[in-house]
Design an enzyme around this catalytic site. Structure first.
Site, PDB file in Angstrom:
ATOM      1  CB  SER A   1      53.662 -15.805 -31.146  1.00  0.00           C
ATOM      2  OG  SER A   1      54.670 -16.531 -31.909  1.00  0.00           O
ATOM      3  CE  LYS A   2      55.118  -8.818 -31.420  1.00  0.00           C
ATOM      4  NZ  LYS A   2      54.325  -9.507 -30.435  1.00  0.00           N
ATOM      5  NE  ARG A   3      57.462 -18.690 -31.796  1.00  0.00           N
ATOM      6  CZ  ARG A   3      57.048 -20.001 -31.966  1.00  0.00           C
ATOM      7  NH1 ARG A   3      57.200 -20.475 -32.959  1.00  0.00           N
ATOM      8  NH2 ARG A   3      56.294 -20.406 -30.880  1.00  0.00           N
TER       9      ARG A   3
END
Length: 463
Positions: A237-239
């Site tokens: 995901s984005k992180r």
RNA sequence: GGUCCCAUCGUCUAGUGGCCCAGGACGUCGGCCUCUCACGCCGAAAACACGAGUUCGAACCUCGUUGGGACCA
């Protein structure tokens, strides 16, 4: 005729996982001389954005995943979904549900409290209500018992009990269709034969199968591929860094490196590591897709990227390098230099961005010396070496590499120093750094004039 | 919590009962090459989650345990 599709929601950029799913669909279709369809699932008006659609299309194009049909947009197909929903309603395979959100929430809480499943209790299922004044949703009549099972191409047989399934809403009270319903309608109408998607959709599959059956459409084959995980072993995901595939482009990765890497992540063909696009199309199959999630490994991507940088046409790399140089504000005085620079840097750089950084010094005689390099190699002691080099160098002809070698050898003999101690000051004078391509390559790419200028400047900087 | 899924070196994987005291690749470590940095070459360490069972024989089959993940809530 095999037909596959990639159906992203434009609620975010095209990330690595999505790109791989798209790639598998593409490769499978092409392997079977089939058709690959692109469909944008933009029914969530709140979260869908045009910029995301653009990112997805651009990302796929850059990777070289070209679709044969589409892009289709679900927003333009709303009437189709409504028609289908009412068709099920009229056939008694779905029903109007007048339960209010408040009531449903209350029931859900109670069920949870009493340790029951928080499924809809089917109050309206057999009431056959039709009240023109109250809002309603249309729910699908899920069989009360029995099982749904399917043969997943990568997982094998998967079975669900119908009891576990809800009477899911297919059309909301605002007349918009729900995800599981639009997917089935579209896949059926578009004649998709093989649904290849992330295994986060396994749980949706039984519901979709029931809808297929109710609608009387032929079932496709399913293949659920494992998700890609980050280093912490959770869904990417984005992180985990890069949020868009295009960031890899900006970081200086080649599309063929990404494609190769993505294909090998979760799929293997014996011991082979390097595949061209054509080879992937020829050799790809769903049978060899692994079942367990794979972790994204930047190191291996980098290795593949450097492999492709090393083996690609120098002209092509040079063209791309130019773009990176321009982007970092470098003025390219002489484009003739680009190919020789690439020839000398392609074994050294892992990305084009890195290569651009290594190439910067070729383009300006106003060298900015690395502080430590200057401190160590541009000293009063090495000044003599530089002066000796300059004296001999001015009398050499352009590109006289043999003469240059002799010159350095002579300085080594006269000073009694090691070759490295003679070369390093010259390297720093010419490049500003302690690491560069071979000294003679640097000299001859720069040319006689530039070399003289830089040596003089270095001598002057010592004072 | 419920449902479903997964489990070979740090990572990607080969392997579908004997060819495996487990092969390749990335990464790591050591060496060679060398004007620096790389590249290249050579070599090393490194895994079948655990426990039962089936079998003459199991990484491969069955069951259980443990661990991980996804979805739903």
């Amino acid at each position: 005729m095999v037909k596959t599709r990639f159906a992203p929601s434009p609620t975010g950029n095209l990330h690595i996982g999505g790109a791989r799913t798209a790639l598998f669909n593409y490769l499978f279709a092409k392997h079977n001389n089939g058709i690959f369809v692109l469909r944008i699932e933009d029914t969530d008006i709140e979260r869908s954005k045009d910029e995301y659609t653009k990112d997805i299309l651009d990302g796929l194009k850059w990777l070289g995943i070209l679709w044969d049909e589409g892009p289709f947009f679900q927003r333009e197909r709303m009437d189709l979904y409504r028609e289908h929903a009412y068709r099920l309603l009229n056939q008694g395979l779905a029903y109007r549900c007048y339960c209010t959100p408040e009531v449903l929430e209350e029931k859900r809480k109670n069920a949870l409290k009493e340790g029951r499943k928080p499924n809809y209790d089917r109050t309206c299922r057999d009431l056959n209500l039709k009240d023109p004044d109250r809002p309603y949703v249309i729910r699908f009549k899920t069989p009360l018992d029995g099982q749904v099972s399917f043969n997943d191409i990568v997982r094998g047989k998967i079975t669900f009990n119908c009891e576990e399934l809800d009477d899911l809403v297919i059309l909301r009270s605002d007349n918009t269709p729900t995800y599981n319903f639009t997917v089935v309608v579209d896949d059926a109408l578009m004649d998709i034969t093989h649904i290849i998607r992330g295994d986060d959709h396994i749980n949706n599959t039984p519901r979709q199968i029931l809808i297929y059956n109710a609608l009387g459409y032929k079932l496709p084959e399913f293949a659920h591929v494992p998700l890609i995980h980050g280093k912490d072993r959770t869904r990417l995901s984005k992180r985990h860094g890069a949020t868009s595939l295009l960031e890899y482009k900006n970081e200086g990765f080649l599309p063929e490196a990404l494609m190769n890497y993505l294909a090998r992540l979760g799929w293997a063909y014996g011991d082979q590591e390097v595949f061209s696009k054509e080879e992937l199309i020829e050799k790809f199959d769903l049978k060899h897709v692994g079942k367990s999630p794979a972790i994204f490994d930047m190191d291996k991507l980098s290795w593949l990227n450097s492999h492709y940088i090393k083996t690609s046409e120098e002209n092509r790399i040079a063209g791309m390098l130019e773009g990176f140089l321009v982007k970092s504000g470098i003025e390219i005085d002489n484009r003739e230099k680009l190919v020789p620079i690439v020839r000398n840097l392609k074994d050294r750089a892992k990305t084009l961005k890195e290569m651009a950084q290594m190439a910067e010094f070729f383009f300006s005689d106003e060298i900015i010396y690395d502080e430590k390099a200057k401190e160590k190699y541009l000293t009063h002691e090495t000044k003599k070496i530089l002066e000796g080099f300059l004296e001999g160098f001015v009398s050499l002809k352009e590109n006289d590499e043999a003469g240059q070698k002799l010159l350095i050898e002579n300085i080594v003999k006269e000073t009694g120093k090691k070759t490295v101690d003679v070369v390093q000051p010259i390297r720093v004078a010419l490049s500003g750094r302690t690491a560069s391509p071979g000294i003679f390559d640097v000299i001859n790419i720069l040319g006689k004039k530039s070399v003289e200028k830089r040596i003089k400047r270095a001598i002057a900087s010592i004072g």
